[in-house]
Write a protein that holds these residues in place. Sequence first.
Motif, PDB file in Angstrom:
ATOM      1  N   ALA A 122       0.821  -1.215   0.000  1.00 31.64           N
ATOM      2  CA  ALA A 122       0.000   0.000   0.000  1.00 31.64           C
ATOM      3  C   ALA A 122       0.847   1.254   0.000  1.00 31.64           C
ATOM      4  N   GLY A 123       0.451   2.190  -0.850  1.00 30.96           N
ATOM      5  CA  GLY A 123       1.010   3.533  -0.840  1.00 30.96           C
ATOM      6  C   GLY A 123      -0.079   4.505  -0.421  1.00 30.96           C
ATOM      7  N   ARG A 124       0.166   5.779  -0.620  1.00 33.54           N
ATOM      8  CA  ARG A 124      -0.815   6.800  -0.250  1.00 33.54           C
ATOM      9  C   ARG A 124      -2.012   6.769  -1.185  1.00 33.54           C
ATOM     10  N   MET A 125      -1.776   6.723  -2.483  1.00 27.15           N
ATOM     11  CA  MET A 125      -2.847   6.783  -3.480  1.00 27.15           C
ATOM     12  C   MET A 125      -3.194   5.410  -4.065  1.00 27.15           C
ATOM     13  N   HIS A 134      -4.556  -6.664 -12.814  1.00 30.39           N
ATOM     14  CA  HIS A 134      -5.855  -5.986 -12.684  1.00 30.39           C
ATOM     15  C   HIS A 134      -5.695  -4.566 -12.136  1.00 30.39           C
ATOM     16  N   VAL A 135      -6.497  -3.629 -12.621  1.00 31.74           N
ATOM     17  CA  VAL A 135      -6.574  -2.274 -12.078  1.00 31.74           C
ATOM     18  C   VAL A 135      -7.980  -2.076 -11.528  1.00 31.74           C
ATOM     19  N   GLY A 136      -8.087  -1.939 -10.222  1.00 36.40           N
ATOM     20  CA  GLY A 136      -9.388  -1.770  -9.568  1.00 36.40           C
ATOM     21  C   GLY A 136      -9.498  -0.398  -8.941  1.00 36.40           C
ATOM     22  N   ILE A 137     -10.718   0.020  -8.679  1.00 30.81           N
ATOM     23  CA  ILE A 137     -10.987   1.343  -8.103  1.00 30.81           C
ATOM     24  C   ILE A 137     -11.742   1.144  -6.782  1.00 30.81           C
ATOM     25  N   SER A 138     -11.379   1.913  -5.766  1.00 32.48           N
ATOM     26  CA  SER A 138     -12.061   1.844  -4.475  1.00 32.48           C
ATOM     27  C   SER A 138     -13.565   2.016  -4.644  1.00 32.48           C
ATOM     28  N   GLN A 139     -14.329   1.171  -3.946  1.00 30.56           N
ATOM     29  CA  GLN A 139     -15.791   1.244  -4.033  1.00 30.56           C
ATOM     30  C   GLN A 139     -16.335   2.546  -3.465  1.00 30.56           C
ATOM     31  N   ARG A 147     -14.354   7.109 -11.799  1.00 31.97           N
ATOM     32  CA  ARG A 147     -13.753   5.778 -11.773  1.00 31.97           C
ATOM     33  C   ARG A 147     -13.078   5.467 -13.122  1.00 31.97           C
ATOM     34  N   ILE A 148     -13.777   5.774 -14.195  1.00 28.10           N
ATOM     35  CA  ILE A 148     -13.225   5.523 -15.533  1.00 28.10           C
ATOM     36  C   ILE A 148     -11.988   6.383 -15.774  1.00 28.10           C
ATOM     37  N   ALA A 149     -12.074   7.664 -15.371  1.00 28.62           N
ATOM     38  CA  ALA A 149     -10.948   8.581 -15.580  1.00 28.62           C
ATOM     39  C   ALA A 149      -9.715   8.127 -14.788  1.00 28.62           C
ATOM     40  N   LEU A 150      -9.918   7.711 -13.544  1.00 29.19           N
ATOM     41  CA  LEU A 150      -8.795   7.262 -12.714  1.00 29.19           C
ATOM     42  C   LEU A 150      -8.151   6.007 -13.301  1.00 29.19           C
ATOM     43  N   ARG A 151      -8.979   5.083 -13.786  1.00 32.74           N
ATOM     44  CA  ARG A 151      -8.435   3.847 -14.375  1.00 32.74           C
ATOM     45  C   ARG A 151      -7.576   4.170 -15.600  1.00 32.74           C
ATOM     46  N   GLU A 152      -8.058   5.084 -16.441  1.00 28.78           N
ATOM     47  CA  GLU A 152      -7.306   5.450 -17.651  1.00 28.78           C
ATOM     48  C   GLU A 152      -5.986   6.137 -17.298  1.00 28.78           C
ATOM     49  N   ARG A 153      -5.988   6.987 -16.278  1.00 29.91           N
ATOM     50  CA  ARG A 153      -4.774   7.690 -15.874  1.00 29.91           C
ATOM     51  C   ARG A 153      -3.729   6.717 -15.339  1.00 29.91           C
ATOM     52  N   VAL A 154      -4.185   5.739 -14.552  1.00 24.81           N
ATOM     53  CA  VAL A 154      -3.248   4.753 -13.997  1.00 24.81           C
ATOM     54  C   VAL A 154      -2.668   3.890 -15.113  1.00 24.81           C
ATOM     55  N   GLU A 172      -8.790  10.224  -5.280  1.00 24.79           N
ATOM     56  CA  GLU A 172      -9.823  11.074  -5.874  1.00 24.79           C
ATOM     57  C   GLU A 172      -9.362  12.533  -5.805  1.00 24.79           C
ATOM     58  N   GLY A 173      -9.179  13.144  -6.935  1.00 26.45           N
ATOM     59  CA  GLY A 173      -8.721  14.532  -6.976  1.00 26.45           C
ATOM     60  C   GLY A 173      -7.208  14.685  -6.992  1.00 26.45           C
TER      61      GLY A 173
END
Length: 486
Positions: A122-125, A134-139, A147-154, A172-173
């Motif tokens: 685990a890191g900060r973000m 797999h790339v998952g997003i916090s529920q 969620r879509i934007a964060l996945r694409e950025r990662v 987020e942000g």
Amino acid sequence: MTEDILINVTPFETRVALVEQGAVQELHMERSIQRGHVGNLYLGKVVRVLPGMQSAFVDIGLDRAAFIHVADLRQNRTERSTGAAVTPIEKLLFEGQSLMVQVIKDPLGTKGARLSTQISIAGRMLVYLPYDPHVGISQKIESEEDRIALRERVLQFRGDDKGGFIVRTQAEGATDEELQADHTYLRTLWNSIQEKAKSQPTPSVLYTDLTLGQRVLRDMVGPNTGTILVDSRSTTQQLLEWAKTYTPSVLDRIKHYSGERPLFDTANVDEEIARALSRRVDLKSGGYLIIDQTEALTTVDVNTGGFVGGRNFDDTIFKTNLEAAVALARQLRLRNLGGIIILDFIDMDDAEHRNSVLTELNKALSKDRTRMTVSGFSQLGLVEMTRKRTRDSLAHQLCEPCPTCQSRGNVRTPRTLCYEILREILRESRQFNPKEFRILASQAIVDLFLEEESAHLAMLGDFIGKPVSLEVESQYSQEQYDIVLI
């Protein structure tokens, strides 16, 4: 609502309290000689494979061998995601095998730590998954667009890295630079762990999770966090240095507390800890909760107590249950209760009342960072829920089983023990022929023999034809006694 974090540091222990509107919501403790193991990586050695249980015991250098189930092997996690059959554990592990593992549950009671080979750091973000693409997003990030934007950025900055990520709520942000910095830190850390694993003997520690103070900055600080007060100047400096690198956004919130009153006294934290160790939780209305923690599950019973303020009986019950729903959600966080939890609200005939209580409960539970599931009212009128358990509850951290009652919660009465002693003397008189029987017992037992049970004691002496004397042992608990043959 603003949440303040208080960090009390001593050479032997660090304690953290999360305070909201003057009330303590969460407590975390870490003793220097009893640091938790969750998140630590070890190079372990398989000591026993149990095909019948589809499990294995692994020596990682702790007092008890740790435990790994076939479902926690990364090979099977990959197979399950593709729909393939699970490979039996005896085909994946063998005795004497070296294995890189991560602790996912601390030792609890007589159980050893639980392990997984599906490593996550685990890191900060971000949480880095070196063996899972797999790339998952916090529920807790609910917006589908975010969620879509964060996945694409990662995915953009991951490059040729074959590992995966879980994007945490704190992302987020976050800016691209912050995400990239977190990714670089995690990749560098993983490379150093792999290098260490090549040269270390088994068992050995490959990576130790952050200190409690650092984990607070990483996991607990959010948009609603106000001030982070630390009563140790050196720890304040260490956290500022750590935050400068990994969480620069919280730097201005970390303050050194130099007041004359102890930091925890300013929010009555020690009093709250004492109340959190009690079975009974009083509600402002006059009602109360009874919380019982057992090996298998935790039960919470709601009672109206002295509350009679409603317009009618149904209204009184409804208001008590609403207040209880909020209180027990706080108690789960405060006491860190996990596993299966059974909530016994006062019976309500009105379906609308039951739905309102469930809604209020879910609303109160939404503040909790720990994963949980809540079912509706069962046919017996009980609400069943689960809360993920990764470390000991507050009671298990601070208390131990009572040596007198052996954690039963009650002791035998003096009269019960008197009759047990009389039966024991009768048995021994048939096997031995001493001059005298002497009873060594606590003051309560001796007093009862001298008063209400004196006739029965005299009758026994006459029956066996031997004198029976009494002697008080002040160090004995109520259930302790000895019969001495003289």
